[in-house]
Design a protein around this motif. Structure first.
Motif, mmCIF file in Angstrom:
data_model
loop_
_atom_site.group_PDB
_atom_site.id
_atom_site.type_symbol
_atom_site.label_atom_id
_atom_site.label_comp_id
_atom_site.label_asym_id
_atom_site.label_seq_id
_atom_site.Cartn_x
_atom_site.Cartn_y
_atom_site.Cartn_z
ATOM 1 N N UNK A 20 -15.043 -60.493 27.873
ATOM 2 C CA UNK A 20 -14.714 -60.820 29.259
ATOM 3 C C UNK A 20 -13.204 -60.852 29.497
ATOM 4 N N UNK A 21 -12.475 -61.539 28.607
ATOM 5 C CA UNK A 21 -11.026 -61.641 28.783
ATOM 6 C C UNK A 21 -10.339 -60.293 28.605
ATOM 7 N N UNK A 22 -10.829 -59.490 27.655
ATOM 8 C CA UNK A 22 -10.260 -58.153 27.464
ATOM 9 C C UNK A 22 -10.527 -57.288 28.692
ATOM 10 N N UNK A 23 -11.708 -57.464 29.303
ATOM 11 C CA UNK A 23 -12.034 -56.713 30.515
ATOM 12 C C UNK A 23 -11.076 -57.080 31.650
ATOM 13 N N UNK A 24 -10.755 -58.376 31.738
ATOM 14 C CA UNK A 24 -9.805 -58.812 32.763
ATOM 15 C C UNK A 24 -8.437 -58.182 32.527
ATOM 16 N N UNK A 25 -8.017 -58.162 31.241
ATOM 17 C CA UNK A 25 -6.718 -57.544 30.906
ATOM 18 C C UNK A 25 -6.716 -56.062 31.254
ATOM 19 N N UNK A 26 -7.837 -55.378 31.020
ATOM 20 C CA UNK A 26 -7.928 -53.955 31.334
ATOM 21 C C UNK A 26 -7.889 -53.719 32.846
ATOM 22 N N UNK A 27 -8.587 -54.588 33.585
ATOM 23 C CA UNK A 27 -8.600 -54.461 35.037
ATOM 24 C C UNK A 27 -7.199 -54.667 35.603
ATOM 25 N N UNK A 28 -6.488 -55.666 35.070
ATOM 26 C CA UNK A 28 -5.117 -55.930 35.521
ATOM 27 C C UNK A 28 -4.219 -54.717 35.258
ATOM 28 N N UNK A 29 -4.475 -54.039 34.132
ATOM 29 C CA UNK A 29 -3.660 -52.860 33.803
ATOM 30 C C UNK A 29 -4.087 -51.625 34.595
ATOM 31 N N UNK A 30 -5.146 -51.783 35.404
ATOM 32 C CA UNK A 30 -5.585 -50.679 36.247
ATOM 33 C C UNK A 30 -6.600 -49.763 35.614
ATOM 34 N N UNK A 31 -7.245 -50.213 34.532
ATOM 35 C CA UNK A 31 -8.216 -49.378 33.821
ATOM 36 C C UNK A 31 -9.637 -49.871 34.060
ATOM 37 N N UNK A 32 -10.589 -49.001 33.808
ATOM 38 C CA UNK A 32 -12.007 -49.338 33.891
ATOM 39 C C UNK A 32 -12.447 -49.870 32.526
ATOM 40 N N UNK A 33 -12.838 -51.142 32.424
ATOM 41 C CA UNK A 33 -13.208 -51.720 31.125
ATOM 42 C C UNK A 33 -14.323 -50.953 30.418
ATOM 43 N N UNK A 34 -15.361 -50.559 31.156
ATOM 44 C CA UNK A 34 -16.477 -49.845 30.539
ATOM 45 C C UNK A 34 -16.028 -48.498 29.982
ATOM 46 N N UNK A 35 -15.174 -47.813 30.726
ATOM 47 C CA UNK A 35 -14.655 -46.539 30.237
ATOM 48 C C UNK A 35 -13.782 -46.728 29.007
ATOM 49 N N UNK A 36 -12.962 -47.786 29.014
ATOM 50 C CA UNK A 36 -12.082 -48.056 27.869
ATOM 51 C C UNK A 36 -12.891 -48.392 26.629
ATOM 52 N N UNK A 37 -13.879 -49.277 26.776
ATOM 53 C CA UNK A 37 -14.720 -49.633 25.632
ATOM 54 C C UNK A 37 -15.474 -48.405 25.121
ATOM 55 N N UNK A 38 -16.005 -47.612 26.044
ATOM 56 C CA UNK A 38 -16.740 -46.416 25.645
ATOM 57 C C UNK A 38 -15.859 -45.413 24.920
ATOM 58 N N UNK A 39 -14.622 -45.266 25.377
ATOM 59 C CA UNK A 39 -13.687 -44.336 24.734
ATOM 60 C C UNK A 39 -13.361 -44.784 23.315
ATOM 61 N N UNK A 40 -13.144 -46.078 23.138
ATOM 62 C CA UNK A 40 -12.809 -46.600 21.808
ATOM 63 C C UNK A 40 -13.985 -46.449 20.842
ATOM 64 N N UNK A 41 -15.189 -46.735 21.325
ATOM 65 C CA UNK A 41 -16.360 -46.592 20.464
ATOM 66 C C UNK A 41 -16.599 -45.119 20.134
ATOM 67 N N UNK A 42 -16.435 -44.258 21.135
ATOM 68 C CA UNK A 42 -16.623 -42.832 20.901
ATOM 69 C C UNK A 42 -15.639 -42.260 19.896
#
Length: 363
Positions: A20-42
């Protein structure tokens, strides 16, 4: 009292908090949390990333174990960084100078690394037990000193060998190397099996030996341990030496499995990462292994974030959030468990008191 809540809830809560907190940090940076997590896992399934993750986790695991041994004695051995770097340069120099048969050559290098790590850890250990000097202060100073020692030893006038624009120790012969295991497009360090043995030995020492019991008892309370006949100063000295010995192995997977030489530009900061990994794993060898894999995953997959225009430094923020989440989650569950236990004791005492009153009235 250790309940299922104490064992299972903290890591689960930590994962939820961290996501949750990482998602908030990603949103603040202007990124989509689901896309970021998916990219890292991929990224884990591309090229040699998965193998690189396990290799890096092996190094982190050894560092975490070294820190955990100190934690068991309530010692903050922040000097794992200096101890592993000192051991690495000494072992590399010795290994490059030796001409021995295979296996024996490897064993000789490992022995040198362990002894060198113990020797560097002996300085703060002796200061601690004889003069009461805080191991935090002394090890921080020794971390700074080791940079000068390495620069002196890896010098063309000493043991350094110039190779192009780089200078390092003499290359270790094939007889002193640990062969890797080819997996897909990467090569798994053969040292991963030695790291597993070290973790198993750590678990056995803590849970199946008298020394392990005395070590944990001294860490809980030196006064109580002394009353039981345990020499707290002796345990402090041994714990620091063991921590330093394991720290001496931290650089060995890369030295004997990939680089075969140790240079001025060799990777640093593994010792400090080990502190975070030990905290994540709660000083348990299995937990430390999972913490090392998670940390290595974030390090190796962070570069993929740049593909979606997200700074890879966001992975560093995630690592900090994870450590903070683990600490907070364990504290929340510990307090909840303690409060529940106090309520149970209160109800039991109240029931016993009521029974005594009833018996008195009947009489």
């Amino acid at each position: 009292m250790t309940s299922w809540r104490t064992k299972l809830l903290p890591p689960l809560l930590a994962i939820v908090f961290a996501v949750l907190l990482s998602a908030i940090a990603l949103i603040i940076s202007g990124a989509d949390p689901l896309q970021a997590y998916g990219t890292m896992i991929g990224q884990m399934f591309k090229g040699s990333t998965s193998v690189d993750t396990v290799n890096l986790a092996t190094v982190y695991y050894l560092s975490g174990l070294a820190v955990a041994i100190g934690f068991q004695m309530n010692l903050f051995n922040i000097g794992v960084e200096g101890q592993y770097r000192f051991a690495a340069v000494v072992a590399a120099i010795a290994g490059g100078a030796m001409q021995l048969p295979p296996v024996i050559h490897v064993l000789a290098i490992l022995v040198v690394a362990v002894v060198a790590g113990m020797a560097y850890a002996a300085i703060p250990a002796i200061l601690k037990v004889t003069r009461g000097v805080s191991e935090v202060i002394s090890t921080i100073m020794l971390n700074a000193i080791v940079a000068g020692i390495i620069a002196f030893l890896i010098n063309a006038d000493q043991f350094g060998v110039q190779t192009g624009n780089n200078i390092g120790t003499r290359v270790i012969e094939p007889s002193g190397r640990i062969p890797g295991i080819p997996l897909g497009s990467g090569t798994l360090f053969g040292f991963v099996f030695i790291a597993a043995i070290v973790g198993g030995a750590y678990w056995f020492m803590l849970n199946r030996t008298r020394f392990g019991f005395e070590l944990k008892a001294s860490g809980e309370s030196t006064t109580a341990a002394a009353a039981g006949g345990v020499n707290a100063k002796k345990m402090t000295l041994i714990a620091m030496l063991l921590s330093g010995g394991v720290a001496g192995l931290v650089a060995m997977p890369e030295l004997l499995g990939r680089d075969y030489t140790y240079g001025i530009t060799a990777t640093q900061m593994y010792g400090f990462t080990g502190i975070a990994v030990a905290l994540l794993g709660r000083n348990h060898p299995g937990g430390i292994a999972l913490g090392a894999l998670l940390w290595a995953f974030l390090d190796t997959s962070a570069v993929s974030l740049e593909q979606i225009n997200v700074s890879k430094e966001i992975a560093t923020i995630m690592q900090g959030i994870i450590v903070l989440s683990v600490v907070v989650a364990y504290e929340i569950v510990r307090r909840a468990d303690l409060a529940a236990e106090q309520r149970r004791v209160g109800r039991a005492l109240a029931g016993r008191k009521g029974s005594s009153v009833s018996e008195g009235g009947a009489v």
